[in-house]
Design a protein around this motif. Sequence first.
Motif, PDB file in Angstrom:
ATOM      1  N   SER A   1     -57.802  -8.467 -66.038  1.00 56.55           N
ATOM      2  CA  SER A   1     -56.983  -8.528 -67.239  1.00 56.55           C
ATOM      3  C   SER A   1     -55.536  -8.159 -66.919  1.00 56.55           C
ATOM      4  O   SER A   1     -55.270  -7.078 -66.382  1.00 56.55           O
ATOM      5  N   LEU A   2     -54.630  -9.083 -67.238  1.00 58.47           N
ATOM      6  CA  LEU A   2     -53.195  -8.826 -67.091  1.00 58.47           C
ATOM      7  C   LEU A   2     -52.547  -8.697 -68.459  1.00 58.47           C
ATOM      8  O   LEU A   2     -51.368  -8.983 -68.639  1.00 58.47           O
ATOM      9  N   HIS A   3     -53.357  -8.264 -69.450  1.00 54.59           N
ATOM     10  CA  HIS A   3     -52.940  -8.040 -70.835  1.00 54.59           C
ATOM     11  C   HIS A   3     -52.656  -9.354 -71.558  1.00 54.59           C
ATOM     12  O   HIS A   3     -53.321  -9.676 -72.536  1.00 54.59           O
ATOM     13  N   PHE A   4     -51.680 -10.107 -71.101  1.00 51.27           N
ATOM     14  CA  PHE A   4     -51.334 -11.349 -71.796  1.00 51.27           C
ATOM     15  C   PHE A   4     -52.147 -12.535 -71.289  1.00 51.27           C
ATOM     16  O   PHE A   4     -52.174 -13.588 -71.910  1.00 51.27           O
ATOM     17  N   ILE A   5     -52.822 -12.366 -70.139  1.00 47.68           N
ATOM     18  CA  ILE A   5     -53.618 -13.449 -69.562  1.00 47.68           C
ATOM     19  C   ILE A   5     -54.684 -12.845 -68.657  1.00 47.68           C
ATOM     20  O   ILE A   5     -54.508 -11.740 -68.126  1.00 47.68           O
ATOM     21  N   ASN A   6     -55.806 -13.551 -68.528  1.00 50.03           N
ATOM     22  CA  ASN A   6     -56.867 -13.127 -67.606  1.00 50.03           C
ATOM     23  C   ASN A   6     -56.758 -13.933 -66.314  1.00 50.03           C
ATOM     24  O   ASN A   6     -56.751 -15.162 -66.350  1.00 50.03           O
ATOM     25  N   LEU A   7     -56.662 -13.231 -65.199  1.00 49.39           N
ATOM     26  CA  LEU A   7     -56.563 -13.886 -63.896  1.00 49.39           C
ATOM     27  C   LEU A   7     -57.953 -14.014 -63.283  1.00 49.39           C
ATOM     28  O   LEU A   7     -58.703 -13.032 -63.221  1.00 49.39           O
ATOM     29  N   GLN A   8     -58.307 -15.209 -62.835  1.00 54.48           N
ATOM     30  CA  GLN A   8     -59.584 -15.449 -62.174  1.00 54.48           C
ATOM     31  C   GLN A   8     -59.328 -15.632 -60.678  1.00 54.48           C
ATOM     32  O   GLN A   8     -58.930 -16.714 -60.229  1.00 54.48           O
ATOM     33  N   PRO A   9     -59.558 -14.577 -59.877  1.00 53.05           N
ATOM     34  CA  PRO A   9     -59.226 -14.641 -58.446  1.00 53.05           C
ATOM     35  C   PRO A   9     -59.935 -15.746 -57.681  1.00 53.05           C
ATOM     36  O   PRO A   9     -59.401 -16.241 -56.687  1.00 53.05           O
ATOM     37  N   SER A  10     -61.134 -16.134 -58.104  1.00 49.03           N
ATOM     38  CA  SER A  10     -61.859 -17.170 -57.372  1.00 49.03           C
ATOM     39  C   SER A  10     -61.104 -18.493 -57.370  1.00 49.03           C
ATOM     40  O   SER A  10     -61.234 -19.292 -56.432  1.00 49.03           O
ATOM     41  N   GLU A  11     -60.297 -18.760 -58.412  1.00 48.38           N
ATOM     42  CA  GLU A  11     -59.504 -19.988 -58.442  1.00 48.38           C
ATOM     43  C   GLU A  11     -58.399 -19.934 -57.391  1.00 48.38           C
ATOM     44  O   GLU A  11     -58.143 -20.915 -56.693  1.00 48.38           O
ATOM     45  N   LEU A  12     -57.728 -18.786 -57.293  1.00 50.89           N
ATOM     46  CA  LEU A  12     -56.694 -18.631 -56.268  1.00 50.89           C
ATOM     47  C   LEU A  12     -57.316 -18.669 -54.877  1.00 50.89           C
ATOM     48  O   LEU A  12     -56.707 -19.175 -53.924  1.00 50.89           O
ATOM     49  N   MET A  13     -58.536 -18.134 -54.757  1.00 52.09           N
ATOM     50  CA  MET A  13     -59.192 -18.060 -53.453  1.00 52.09           C
ATOM     51  C   MET A  13     -59.456 -19.441 -52.888  1.00 52.09           C
ATOM     52  O   MET A  13     -59.483 -19.618 -51.655  1.00 52.09           O
TER      53      MET A  13
END
Length: 386
Positions: free
Chosen positions: A116-128
């Motif tokens: 959680s980045l407050h304004f958006i949820n980051l999904q690390p598997s996509e960056l991976m």
Amino acid sequence: MRYNDIKQRAPLPDYDQTLVWLSVLLLGLGLVMVYSASIAIAEGSRATGQQPMYYLLRHGAFIVIGIVLAVITFQVPMRAWQQSAPYLFMFGLILLALVLIPGIGREVNGSQRWLSLHFINLQPSELMKLFVVIYAADYTARKAAYMHSLRKGFLPMLAVMLLTGGLLLREPDFGAFAVITVIAMGILFLGGMNWRLFAGLIVMLVIGFLLLIWFSPYRMQRVIGFMDPWADPYGKGYQLSHALIAFGRGEWLGVGLGGSVEKLFYLPEAHTDFLLAVIAEELGFAGVIAIVLLFAWIVMRAFAIGRRAASLERYFPALVAHGIGLWIGVQAIINMGVNMGVLPTKGLTLPLLSFGGSAIAATCCAIAVLLRIDWENRQLMRGFTV
């Protein structure tokens, strides 16, 4: 002077215009279809404030962010990507590990895949996925002389992929694990891996995937529901049965944009994983074929860019281009297969089309890397240095 005798050749453009327009077309179509698929869900949910345009506005913001990141990514030379490949991969592993820490990672629908980045949820598997493309291409280019060696060429890569797979399966994110595995395998094979080692790896992976399904009750239930969704249409086969109904209703030309019935609280995840089913219902077989052709065209452009880089003896950029082509093509095939009932249900989005900020951003960056490779190819063909 007789101008008819003068043949002027049009200058070579600085970038692959076809790839840009294909990407823009898919992003635009995705924006329209995400709005169509999500309007009823957004209007009927308290979490969205019952705002019909909730997902449209967010998806539009994701696309703008993705384009901005793509422009920034395009400025990075390929030599910089190669130099930073190990560090990017380690950064990706750290993000995957952070997701699993209670209080840091966010759980949604039983899966802990987001930060959680407050304004958006980051999904690390996509960056991976992008980081694995860069790392596997760098590894293969550096270890080109050892690609026929089990100990020096294969085992080190196997170790890091097992670590990555272990973190992904803890979330769990079996779909991302499958895509990343195909990316790494494809790059190793294209980089000259011994075919016996490659065949042995495929056998090991098939056995491993079967064991993961056999010893995981929820994965086994998904496979059972996939085999015969009509046996339990209100339980294990609910999502797939409604996706198939959407395909059936669409017939050849669809029921018309906005006319889907399945998106009206029948088909879960209509604006994310099962967006193609809504496209099939509203735009019909013609719409689905158009989507397939667009993705096939993008993959062909990626491999064409990779072949040109290889012909210029730029092996790292060539492998990166091929890896991105594999990533987009395989993920699109898996998502389409799931929507059509050809493959068991997996939590994978349709690249550039489905709702999801991390997926849009990562894929836009991948397209920008492809464009950078092509730009550098063209500069070298003109005799400039990059």
